[in-house]
Enzyme design. Structure first.
Site, mmCIF file in Angstrom:
data_model
loop_
_atom_site.group_PDB
_atom_site.id
_atom_site.type_symbol
_atom_site.label_atom_id
_atom_site.label_comp_id
_atom_site.label_asym_id
_atom_site.label_seq_id
_atom_site.Cartn_x
_atom_site.Cartn_y
_atom_site.Cartn_z
ATOM 1 C CB CYS A 93 5.080 6.418 -8.199
ATOM 2 S SG CYS A 93 6.176 7.454 -7.201
ATOM 3 C CG HIS A 135 6.534 2.450 -4.287
ATOM 4 N ND1 HIS A 135 6.275 2.255 -5.620
ATOM 5 C CD2 HIS A 135 6.616 3.796 -4.116
ATOM 6 C CE1 HIS A 135 6.208 3.429 -6.233
ATOM 7 N NE2 HIS A 135 6.406 4.381 -5.334
ATOM 8 C CD GLU A 136 5.829 5.392 -0.586
ATOM 9 O OE1 GLU A 136 6.604 6.347 -0.803
ATOM 10 O OE2 GLU A 136 4.864 5.130 -1.330
ATOM 11 C CG HIS A 139 10.076 7.164 -3.220
ATOM 12 N ND1 HIS A 139 10.295 7.866 -4.378
ATOM 13 C CD2 HIS A 139 8.842 6.624 -3.343
ATOM 14 C CE1 HIS A 139 9.241 7.751 -5.176
ATOM 15 N NE2 HIS A 139 8.341 6.993 -4.570
HETATM 16 CO CO CO Z 1 6.496 6.475 -5.268
#
Ligand code: CO
Length: 175
Positions: A93, A135-136, A139
């Site tokens: 990341c 993953h995004e 966030h």
């Molecule tokens: Co990330």
């Protein structure tokens, strides 16, 4: 100038507001995020990672600026279906330099999102692209990949995280 926000900056845990204005400013922000992502050798970047707490993400699963056809800009994405099967693969990341660990995630997903013009569309992702998206997406929910580490990886990476926390303290003390 746009910069990557590093752990444990509180903006990575803040609530992200829906995108409501699909204007030139949004298009420019998305372009700058893609350029910064390529510069920093990333494959995806979420707006909170550049200090903008909005539900916007960009990715190019190959991280290759020579393949602009793989560039994806998503506003207000929602996961409408997740694969039952889970797979584990190593992730990094941009907000956690030097930290890599395996993360288990659903093998694919179906997403509804809006493009930079506010047009809604639906698509399916699998394999690596699905992992990058998820993953995004995390966030945008204030979830970080360290939250998904196995107990043994959490222990193994504790010193590295402590190091990032110390760097952050030093940085804000110096401002
Ligand atoms: Co990330």
């Amino acid at each position: 100038m746009m910069e990557i926000v590093l752990y444990p900056d509180p903006r990575l845990r803040a609530k992200n507001a829906p995108i409501e204005e699909f204007d030139d400013e949004l298009k420019q922000l998305a372009r700058e995020m893609l350029d910064l992502m390529y510069e920093t050798k990333g494959v995806g970047l979420a707006a909170p990672q550049v200090g903008v707490n909005k539900r916007l993400m960009v990715f190019n699963a190959e991280g290759d600026p020579e393949k602009p056809e793989l560039e994806t800009i998503l506003c207000n994405p929602r996961i409408v279906r997740k694969a039952k099967a889970k797979v584990s693969a190593e992730e990094g990341c941009l907000s956690f330099p030097g930290i890599y660990a395996h993360v288990e995630r659903p093998d694919g997903c179906v997403v509804v999102a809006q493009d930079v013009n506010g047009e809604e569309f639906q698509f399916e992702l699998d394999d690596w692209a699905s992992r990058v998206f998820q993953h995004e997406f995390d966030h945008l929910e204030g979830v970080l990949f360290i939250d998904r580490f196995s107990p043994s990886d959490k222990t193994r990476l504790k010193p590295a995280l402590r190091g990032l926390e110390a760097d952050y303290k030093e940085k804000i003390a110096g401002l």
